[in-house]
Design a protein around this motif. Structure first.
Motif, PDB file in Angstrom:
ATOM      1  N   LEU A   1      35.893  27.944   4.906  1.00  0.00           N
ATOM      2  CA  LEU A   1      37.172  28.162   4.777  1.00  0.00           C
ATOM      3  C   LEU A   1      38.528  27.160   4.305  1.00  0.00           C
ATOM      4  N   CYS A   2      38.046  25.699   4.725  1.00  0.00           N
ATOM      5  CA  CYS A   2      39.070  24.755   4.418  1.00  0.00           C
ATOM      6  C   CYS A   2      38.980  24.270   3.134  1.00  0.00           C
ATOM      7  N   ASP A   3      39.948  23.763   2.529  1.00  0.00           N
ATOM      8  CA  ASP A   3      40.104  22.758   1.199  1.00  0.00           C
ATOM      9  C   ASP A   3      39.553  21.524   1.451  1.00  0.00           C
ATOM     10  N   ARG A   4      40.203  20.944   2.636  1.00  0.00           N
ATOM     11  CA  ARG A   4      39.831  19.755   3.259  1.00  0.00           C
ATOM     12  C   ARG A   4      40.066  19.846   4.608  1.00  0.00           C
ATOM     13  N   VAL A   5      39.179  18.734   5.302  1.00  0.00           N
ATOM     14  CA  VAL A   5      39.277  18.527   6.829  1.00  0.00           C
ATOM     15  C   VAL A   5      39.494  17.215   7.109  1.00  0.00           C
ATOM     16  N   ILE A   6      40.044  16.835   8.246  1.00  0.00           N
ATOM     17  CA  ILE A   6      39.743  15.613   8.756  1.00  0.00           C
ATOM     18  C   ILE A   6      39.044  15.821  10.193  1.00  0.00           C
ATOM     19  N   MET A   7      38.002  15.002  10.413  1.00  0.00           N
ATOM     20  CA  MET A   7      37.308  14.771  11.715  1.00  0.00           C
ATOM     21  C   MET A   7      37.650  13.894  12.722  1.00  0.00           C
ATOM     22  N   LEU A   8      38.064  14.428  13.888  1.00  0.00           N
ATOM     23  CA  LEU A   8      38.906  13.690  14.942  1.00  0.00           C
ATOM     24  C   LEU A   8      37.972  13.354  16.209  1.00  0.00           C
ATOM     25  N   HIS A   9      37.721  12.079  16.679  1.00  0.00           N
ATOM     26  CA  HIS A   9      36.992  11.617  17.651  1.00  0.00           C
ATOM     27  C   HIS A   9      37.631  10.874  18.591  1.00  0.00           C
ATOM     28  N   ASN A  10      38.041  10.848  19.880  1.00  0.00           N
ATOM     29  CA  ASN A  10      38.412   9.941  20.638  1.00  0.00           C
ATOM     30  C   ASN A  10      39.975   9.282  19.954  1.00  0.00           C
ATOM     31  N   GLY A  11      40.716  10.439  19.507  1.00  0.00           N
ATOM     32  CA  GLY A  11      41.958   9.998  19.046  1.00  0.00           C
ATOM     33  C   GLY A  11      41.952   9.325  17.631  1.00  0.00           C
ATOM     34  N   THR A  12      40.941   8.995  16.946  1.00  0.00           N
ATOM     35  CA  THR A  12      40.805   8.458  15.838  1.00  0.00           C
ATOM     36  C   THR A  12      39.949   9.314  14.646  1.00  0.00           C
ATOM     37  N   ILE A  13      40.334   9.264  13.179  1.00  0.00           N
ATOM     38  CA  ILE A  13      39.977   9.802  12.318  1.00  0.00           C
ATOM     39  C   ILE A  13      38.762   9.226  11.859  1.00  0.00           C
ATOM     40  N   ILE A  14      37.654   9.868  12.062  1.00  0.00           N
ATOM     41  CA  ILE A  14      36.362   9.269  11.580  1.00  0.00           C
ATOM     42  C   ILE A  14      35.829   9.564   9.972  1.00  0.00           C
ATOM     43  N   GLU A  15      36.394  10.768   9.601  1.00  0.00           N
ATOM     44  CA  GLU A  15      35.997  11.329   8.379  1.00  0.00           C
ATOM     45  C   GLU A  15      37.218  12.180   7.887  1.00  0.00           C
ATOM     46  N   GLN A  16      37.382  12.170   6.462  1.00  0.00           N
ATOM     47  CA  GLN A  16      38.144  13.298   5.775  1.00  0.00           C
ATOM     48  C   GLN A  16      37.843  13.675   4.463  1.00  0.00           C
ATOM     49  N   GLY A  17      38.315  14.805   3.991  1.00  0.00           N
ATOM     50  CA  GLY A  17      37.883  14.959   2.691  1.00  0.00           C
ATOM     51  C   GLY A  17      37.580  16.555   2.498  1.00  0.00           C
ATOM     52  N   ALA A  18      37.069  17.036   1.316  1.00  0.00           N
ATOM     53  CA  ALA A  18      36.727  18.368   1.339  1.00  0.00           C
ATOM     54  C   ALA A  18      35.229  18.414   2.005  1.00  0.00           C
ATOM     55  N   PRO A  19      35.202  19.766   2.482  1.00  0.00           N
ATOM     56  CA  PRO A  19      33.809  19.602   3.257  1.00  0.00           C
ATOM     57  C   PRO A  19      32.578  19.646   2.790  1.00  0.00           C
ATOM     58  N   LYS A  20      32.539  20.086   1.547  1.00  0.00           N
ATOM     59  CA  LYS A  20      31.309  19.861   0.561  1.00  0.00           C
ATOM     60  C   LYS A  20      31.049  18.485   0.084  1.00  0.00           C
ATOM     61  N   ASP A  21      32.083  17.786   0.009  1.00  0.00           N
ATOM     62  CA  ASP A  21      32.136  16.070  -0.402  1.00  0.00           C
ATOM     63  C   ASP A  21      31.603  15.513   0.923  1.00  0.00           C
ATOM     64  N   ILE A  22      32.061  15.855   2.259  1.00  0.00           N
ATOM     65  CA  ILE A  22      31.588  14.894   3.205  1.00  0.00           C
ATOM     66  C   ILE A  22      30.358  15.295   3.614  1.00  0.00           C
ATOM     67  N   CYS A  23      29.826  16.532   3.479  1.00  0.00           N
ATOM     68  CA  CYS A  23      28.298  16.972   3.645  1.00  0.00           C
ATOM     69  C   CYS A  23      27.517  16.036   2.607  1.00  0.00           C
ATOM     70  N   GLU A  24      27.900  16.080   1.580  1.00  0.00           N
ATOM     71  CA  GLU A  24      27.058  15.448   0.472  1.00  0.00           C
ATOM     72  C   GLU A  24      26.936  13.952   0.900  1.00  0.00           C
ATOM     73  N   ARG A  25      28.007  13.375   1.344  1.00  0.00           N
ATOM     74  CA  ARG A  25      28.032  11.797   1.554  1.00  0.00           C
ATOM     75  C   ARG A  25      27.072  11.436   2.805  1.00  0.00           C
ATOM     76  N   TYR A  26      26.730  12.365   3.660  1.00  0.00           N
ATOM     77  CA  TYR A  26      25.850  12.073   4.714  1.00  0.00           C
ATOM     78  C   TYR A  26      24.419  12.650   4.534  1.00  0.00           C
ATOM     79  N   ASN A  27      24.152  13.338   3.300  1.00  0.00           N
ATOM     80  CA  ASN A  27      22.939  13.920   3.092  1.00  0.00           C
ATOM     81  C   ASN A  27      22.177  13.302   1.931  1.00  0.00           C
ATOM     82  N   SER A  28      21.328  12.519   2.018  1.00  0.00           N
ATOM     83  CA  SER A  28      20.853  11.715   0.864  1.00  0.00           C
ATOM     84  C   SER A  28      19.966  12.762   0.117  1.00  0.00           C
ATOM     85  N   PHE A  29      19.422  13.947   0.733  1.00  0.00           N
ATOM     86  CA  PHE A  29      18.641  14.868  -0.103  1.00  0.00           C
ATOM     87  C   PHE A  29      19.415  15.680  -0.938  1.00  0.00           C
TER      88      PHE A  29
END
Length: 234
Positions: A187-215
């Protein structure tokens, strides 16, 4: 054009620091997701942006006035002794809208047949739909949605997704919190991922997934969250 922003926002309750230098921007005509487990600071961010709280340090900004904002927050605030229709009629004069528009909004969330039903007789899912109807009744320019499809069946949820998408296509900014990573991915064009009050990642969901998936194969945001925190997104 920027519609919502935070810059170096900090917030504490007593000795507990719940937001730590949170910075992000959203733009007109996008669906922006705020993701994170319970206690990560999501509700605090929404409460600051909707002026229920103030930051201890930093800045927060919403580009429109209160009459152009729609809210679906944790507490529904429905009048339990009034019907679905009467709950919305309360806001017709406030927003300057017609009865036709009110009835059309009930139809868009699938509550036409329940329009005369007293709210206290509704199921949780139907109450959820009524709260969404109230939030979008005046076609707001900025819409805050806190877990908008929790307790909804998949068919009703898809209808709400279409309603949210239609508002985005008209130029509204949709700011939503969700635990549902699949929902955020789709659904989302962009997201931020929040953990313990800190943004740990942000961007388009597809781009975030690709950054953490080498395959470079299919990967969801929950898997990314687990990689980043060593825990879960729930």
């Amino acid at each position: 054009m920027i519609s919502i922003s935070m810059k170096n926002a900090k917030k504490s309750f007593g000795e507990k620091e719940v937001l730590k230098d949170v910075t992000f921007e959203t733009y007109e005509g996008e669906i922006f997701g705020l993701l994170g487990p319970s206690g990560s600071g999501k509700t605090t961010i929404i409460n600051i942006l909707t002026k229920q709280l103030t930051v201890d340090d930093g800045e927060s900004y919403v580009s429109v006035n209160s009459s152009e904002i729609g809210l679906m927050l944790e507490h529904d605030g429905l009048y339990s002794r009034l019907s679905c229709l009467d709950n919305l009629i309360v806001f017709e004069d406030i927003y300057g809208i017609s009865r036709t528009q009110t009835l059309e909004t009930l139809d868009r969330v699938g509550l036409t047949d329940a329009k005369k039903t007293i709210v206290k007789q509704l199921s949780h899912g139907m109450r959820q739909r009524l709260v969404i109807a109230r939030a979008v009744l005046h076609n707001p320019k900025v819409l805050f949605l806190d877990e908008p499809t929790s307790a909804l069946d998949p068919l009703t949820a898809r209808g709400i997704y279409k309603l949210i998408g239609d508002l985005r296509d008209r130029g509204s900014t949709i700011f939503l919190t969700t635990h549902n990573m699949e929902e955020a991915t789709n659904l989302c064009d962009r997201v931020i991922m929040l953990h313990n009050g800190t943004i740990i990642e942000q961007g388009a969901p597809k781009d975030i997934c690709e950054r953490y998936n080498s395959f470079k194969t299919t990967m969801d945001l929950e898997s990314v969250f687990v990689q980043l925190t060593g825990g879960t997104a729930q």
